[in-house]
Design a protein around this motif. Sequence first.
Motif, PDB file in Angstrom:
ATOM      1  N   UNK A 265       0.857  -1.192   0.000  1.00 22.66           N
ATOM      2  CA  UNK A 265       0.000   0.000   0.000  1.00 22.66           C
ATOM      3  C   UNK A 265       0.890   1.239   0.000  1.00 22.66           C
ATOM      4  N   UNK A 266       0.319   2.348  -0.432  1.00 24.81           N
ATOM      5  CA  UNK A 266       1.060   3.615  -0.433  1.00 24.81           C
ATOM      6  C   UNK A 266       1.339   4.080   0.989  1.00 24.81           C
ATOM      7  N   UNK A 267       2.473   4.737   1.159  1.00 25.69           N
ATOM      8  CA  UNK A 267       2.790   5.321   2.461  1.00 25.69           C
ATOM      9  C   UNK A 267       1.694   6.314   2.851  1.00 25.69           C
ATOM     10  N   UNK A 268       1.244   6.230   4.071  1.00 20.56           N
ATOM     11  CA  UNK A 268       0.192   7.122   4.562  1.00 20.56           C
ATOM     12  C   UNK A 268      -1.202   6.540   4.460  1.00 20.56           C
ATOM     13  N   UNK A 269      -1.362   5.349   3.864  1.00 20.69           N
ATOM     14  CA  UNK A 269      -2.677   4.706   3.794  1.00 20.69           C
ATOM     15  C   UNK A 269      -3.170   4.378   5.200  1.00 20.69           C
ATOM     16  N   UNK A 270      -4.409   4.757   5.550  1.00 22.08           N
ATOM     17  CA  UNK A 270      -4.914   4.447   6.895  1.00 22.08           C
ATOM     18  C   UNK A 270      -5.004   2.947   7.129  1.00 22.08           C
ATOM     19  N   UNK A 271      -4.642   2.520   8.332  1.00 20.07           N
ATOM     20  CA  UNK A 271      -4.740   1.126   8.757  1.00 20.07           C
ATOM     21  C   UNK A 271      -5.877   1.031   9.769  1.00 20.07           C
ATOM     22  N   UNK A 342      -5.900   2.963  13.226  1.00 22.56           N
ATOM     23  CA  UNK A 342      -4.850   2.732  14.215  1.00 22.56           C
ATOM     24  C   UNK A 342      -3.596   3.538  13.927  1.00 22.56           C
ATOM     25  N   UNK A 343      -3.350   3.812  12.672  1.00 17.44           N
ATOM     26  CA  UNK A 343      -2.141   4.496  12.225  1.00 17.44           C
ATOM     27  C   UNK A 343      -2.101   4.477  10.721  1.00 17.44           C
ATOM     28  N   UNK A 344      -0.910   4.703  10.151  1.00 15.49           N
ATOM     29  CA  UNK A 344      -0.782   4.781   8.698  1.00 15.49           C
ATOM     30  C   UNK A 344       0.367   3.903   8.205  1.00 15.49           C
ATOM     31  N   UNK A 345       0.190   3.390   7.000  1.00  8.79           N
ATOM     32  CA  UNK A 345       1.194   2.522   6.382  1.00  8.79           C
ATOM     33  C   UNK A 345       2.518   3.260   6.236  1.00  8.79           C
ATOM     34  N   UNK A 346       3.601   2.560   6.557  1.00  8.04           N
ATOM     35  CA  UNK A 346       4.938   3.114   6.378  1.00  8.04           C
ATOM     36  C   UNK A 346       5.918   2.019   6.028  1.00  8.04           C
ATOM     37  N   UNK A 347       7.199   2.253   6.371  1.00  9.14           N
ATOM     38  CA  UNK A 347       8.246   1.284   6.060  1.00  9.14           C
ATOM     39  C   UNK A 347       9.271   1.231   7.182  1.00  9.14           C
ATOM     40  N   UNK A 348       8.818   1.448   8.421  1.00  7.89           N
ATOM     41  CA  UNK A 348       9.743   1.412   9.550  1.00  7.89           C
ATOM     42  C   UNK A 348      10.110  -0.030   9.888  1.00  7.89           C
ATOM     43  N   UNK A 349      11.259  -0.200  10.512  1.00  5.41           N
ATOM     44  CA  UNK A 349      11.688  -1.532  10.910  1.00  5.41           C
ATOM     45  C   UNK A 349      12.295  -2.327   9.772  1.00  5.41           C
ATOM     46  N   UNK A 350      12.136  -3.641   9.823  1.00  5.14           N
ATOM     47  CA  UNK A 350      12.723  -4.565   8.843  1.00  5.14           C
ATOM     48  C   UNK A 350      11.856  -4.580   7.591  1.00  5.14           C
ATOM     49  N   UNK A 351      12.077  -3.628   6.682  1.00  2.85           N
ATOM     50  CA  UNK A 351      11.171  -3.443   5.556  1.00  2.85           C
ATOM     51  C   UNK A 351      11.913  -2.887   4.354  1.00  2.85           C
ATOM     52  N   UNK A 352      11.471  -3.314   3.152  1.00  3.27           N
ATOM     53  CA  UNK A 352      12.096  -2.811   1.925  1.00  3.27           C
ATOM     54  C   UNK A 352      11.204  -1.838   1.174  1.00  3.27           C
ATOM     55  N   UNK A 353      10.047  -1.513   1.715  1.00  7.29           N
ATOM     56  CA  UNK A 353       9.141  -0.586   1.052  1.00  7.29           C
ATOM     57  C   UNK A 353       7.836  -0.478   1.821  1.00  7.29           C
ATOM     58  N   UNK A 354       7.007   0.533   1.549  1.00  2.38           N
ATOM     59  CA  UNK A 354       5.763   0.729   2.298  1.00  2.38           C
ATOM     60  C   UNK A 354       4.820  -0.465   2.168  1.00  2.38           C
ATOM     61  N   UNK A 355       4.351  -0.963   3.277  1.00  3.91           N
ATOM     62  CA  UNK A 355       3.373  -2.046   3.292  1.00  3.91           C
ATOM     63  C   UNK A 355       2.915  -2.257   4.731  1.00  3.91           C
TER      64      UNK A 355
END
Length: 389
Positions: A265-271, A342-355
Amino acid sequence: MNDGKPPRRRRLPLRALAGALTVALALLCCTGGTAAFFLSGLGGDSAEQMTPMSVECTGDFQVDVSGKMPRLADYGDSQLRNAARIIGTGQKMKVPPRGWVIAVATAMQESRLRNLANRTVGESQGLPNEGVGADHDSVGLFQQRASWGTVRQRMTPEYAAKKFYEGLLDIPDWEQLPLTEAAQRVQRSAFPDAYAKHEAVAAQIVDALAGGAARTALVSGQEICDAASGKEVAASGWTAPIAGGVGSGFRTSQRPGHNGVDIGARKGTPIHAAASGRVLVSKCDPDNSGRETCDVDGYPGKGGCGWFVDILHSGGLITRYCHMVTRPHVHEGQRVSAGEVLGKVGSSGNSSGPHLHFEVHTEGDRSSRGATDPVPFMWSRGAPLTAKK
């Protein structure tokens, strides 16, 4: 997120489903170190156990009150026939399927779906009954008291269900409320948290008796099968946290320690919260070096879930939401409703892209031992994580 150890294989409680969609992003995900952590269900009670069923959502939800009842663990013919009468009454009153689930769950708590008399009232009038209750002058499937009608009326399942539905429909936005809150506003029980533990089994009963109706969501004014996503919540009380297709799946041969699924999902997508519950964890998961560096994008091999949230649901179910872009919008101990952001999609932690990395755990176990495949689990709730083929 996983603990870095080879997973102990568990028998999945639901039939695995094939055909997950792939997405363009090749996503890598968490390797944090969450230890085993066991919790009881909401309100301190665990959900009733029931043999899982695979019930298709047919679109024909009419219940046959006089027909042959299915065989369901712990519930006999007379109990399921009472549930059918509750559902049938809701159908005649044009109550949406979510109301049927709430009503059945309430009757499960109040009477175990048995039409109970009262020692001093019901039996003295010689009324047929399926047992004797002990709570004041309460009788019937919903243990309604004298203010709800005569003893004979309250011991007539259709009348009792009608009175319950009338009370439910008087509650503003009742469909958006957690089941236990909606039921409590009608019943005013001394044990208001007790209803929640019956939600999952009540949904299965509704599915079995009414053609998978608990798997429907109200979309553009119509009840649609297997379409719950975001703020559109299925009658079961569940919704997909974001729209999208599963990329990296659950414990694949390439990633046997991957205890959830990745949804691009795009960065900033509501979760959205997948179901109502209580927030257990809302924090930054440390990376492999032990540092909390969630305010910047991560990378493969960094370790950790980034900003993440764990929610405890009824029946000891736990959902996990990883790699948020910023601090979650919710805090530990907070009660949340299904579909709440709850928050928004990002790429923090062990990640190679927004999801979104999404996990489902059973038996109150937040460790890898409690993880189950979210794809068939969410499909059974009418909130698929992938498009239906």
